[in-house]
Design an enzyme around this catalytic site. Structure first.
Site, PDB file in Angstrom:
ATOM      1  N   ASN A 122     -72.172  40.898  51.344  1.00 36.49           N
ATOM      2  CA  ASN A 122     -71.124  41.321  50.416  1.00 36.49           C
ATOM      3  C   ASN A 122     -70.310  42.397  51.123  1.00 36.49           C
ATOM      4  OD1 ASN A 122     -72.118  39.646  48.313  1.00 36.49           O
ATOM      5  ND2 ASN A 122     -73.652  41.198  47.785  1.00 36.49           N
ATOM      6  N   GLY A 147     -69.003  42.565  45.514  1.00 36.84           N
ATOM      7  CA  GLY A 147     -70.370  42.797  45.046  1.00 36.84           C
ATOM      8  C   GLY A 147     -71.163  43.795  45.857  1.00 36.84           C
ATOM      9  N   GLN A 148     -70.535  44.404  46.876  1.00 33.95           N
ATOM     10  CA  GLN A 148     -71.290  45.384  47.670  1.00 33.95           C
ATOM     11  C   GLN A 148     -71.499  46.663  46.868  1.00 33.95           C
ATOM     12  OE1 GLN A 148     -69.621  46.349  51.536  1.00 33.95           O
ATOM     13  NE2 GLN A 148     -71.431  47.525  52.136  1.00 33.95           N
ATOM     14  N   HIS A 178     -75.665  45.278  55.404  1.00 36.27           N
ATOM     15  CA  HIS A 178     -76.950  44.587  55.288  1.00 36.27           C
ATOM     16  C   HIS A 178     -76.709  43.119  55.018  1.00 36.27           C
ATOM     17  CE1 HIS A 178     -75.658  46.157  51.413  1.00 36.27           C
ATOM     18  NE2 HIS A 178     -76.223  45.106  50.855  1.00 36.27           N
TER      19      HIS A 178
HETATM   20  P1  5GP Z   1     -75.211  44.920  47.880  1.00 35.88           P
HETATM   21  O1  5GP Z   1     -74.940  44.880  46.385  1.00 35.88           O
HETATM   22  O2  5GP Z   1     -74.666  46.193  48.482  1.00 35.88           O
HETATM   23  O3  5GP Z   1     -74.767  43.692  48.614  1.00 35.88           O
HETATM   24  O4  5GP Z   1     -76.777  44.927  48.025  1.00 35.88           O
HETATM   25  C1  5GP Z   1     -77.536  46.083  47.838  1.00 35.88           C
HETATM   26  C2  5GP Z   1     -78.921  45.633  47.480  1.00 35.88           C
HETATM   27  O5  5GP Z   1     -79.790  46.729  47.583  1.00 35.88           O
HETATM   28  C3  5GP Z   1     -79.056  45.092  46.050  1.00 35.88           C
HETATM   29  O6  5GP Z   1     -79.486  43.742  46.071  1.00 35.88           O
HETATM   30  C4  5GP Z   1     -80.076  46.021  45.408  1.00 35.88           C
HETATM   31  O7  5GP Z   1     -80.972  45.356  44.549  1.00 35.88           O
HETATM   32  C5  5GP Z   1     -80.784  46.618  46.615  1.00 35.88           C
HETATM   33  N1  5GP Z   1     -81.300  47.948  46.387  1.00 35.88           N
HETATM   34  C6  5GP Z   1     -80.676  48.967  45.740  1.00 35.88           C
HETATM   35  N2  5GP Z   1     -81.449  50.062  45.744  1.00 35.88           N
HETATM   36  C7  5GP Z   1     -82.586  49.726  46.402  1.00 35.88           C
HETATM   37  C8  5GP Z   1     -83.767  50.457  46.732  1.00 35.88           C
HETATM   38  O8  5GP Z   1     -83.933  51.644  46.435  1.00 35.88           O
HETATM   39  N3  5GP Z   1     -84.732  49.786  47.412  1.00 35.88           N
HETATM   40  C9  5GP Z   1     -84.590  48.475  47.773  1.00 35.88           C
HETATM   41  N4  5GP Z   1     -85.593  47.914  48.449  1.00 35.88           N
HETATM   42  N5  5GP Z   1     -83.482  47.759  47.492  1.00 35.88           N
HETATM   43  C10 5GP Z   1     -82.498  48.382  46.808  1.00 35.88           C
END
Ligand code: 5GP
Length: 113
Positions: A86, A92-93, A99
């Site tokens: 994302n 959606g980021q 990552h």
């Molecule tokens: P994004 O929305 O930025 O593409 O993905 C971020 C991801 O990080 C989400 O899927 C969310 O569930 C995960 N995430 C957020 N906080 C934490 C955390 O404290 N630990 C872990 N393992 N994952 C997390």
């Protein structure tokens, strides 16, 4: 710039379920899994989002892809998984430390939502 959530996990300031680590990357289980297997493949270098990367990040970007394949093989995911990045809040980021999401273990529809 304050430390990102994932940098805190890399530095063991916040706990996470770490399933792989090397000099350039770490792989953790997502805390809110969207599939039976939902991993986050994270570079140790803080790049806020993919579109912030540059030619000097070529090695680490390629490395993340290779780690995805290696981890998928180790977890016996039957060569069936999806990688998602994302890029930006509107896509959606929510964590601004690049990552890759690795999703597997259920049917994955196309096009994605
Ligand atoms: P994004 O929305 O930025 O593409 O993905 C971020 C991801 O990080 C989400 O899927 C969310 O569930 C995960 N995430 C957020 N906080 C934490 C955390 O404290 N630990 C872990 N393992 N994952 C997390």
């Amino acid at each position: 710039m304050s430390e990102t959530l994932f940098k805190k996990i890399i530095n063991r300031e916040i706990s996470a379920d770490i399933i792989y680590e090397d000099d350039l990357s770490i792989v953790i289980k997502d805390i809110h899994p969207q599939a039976p297997t939902h991993l986050l493949i994270i570079p140790k270098k803080v790049i806020p989002k993919l579109s912030d990367s540059s030619i000097e990040d070529q090695e680490v970007l390629g490395h993340l892809m290779l780690v995805a394949g290696k981890v998928a093989e180790q977890l016996s995911l039957d060569n069936t998984f999806r990688i998602v990045i994302n890029n930006g809040a509107k896509a959606g980021q929510s964590v601004f430390h690049l990552h890759l999401h690795l999703l597997s273990g259920r049917s994955l529809n196309w096009p994605p939502g």
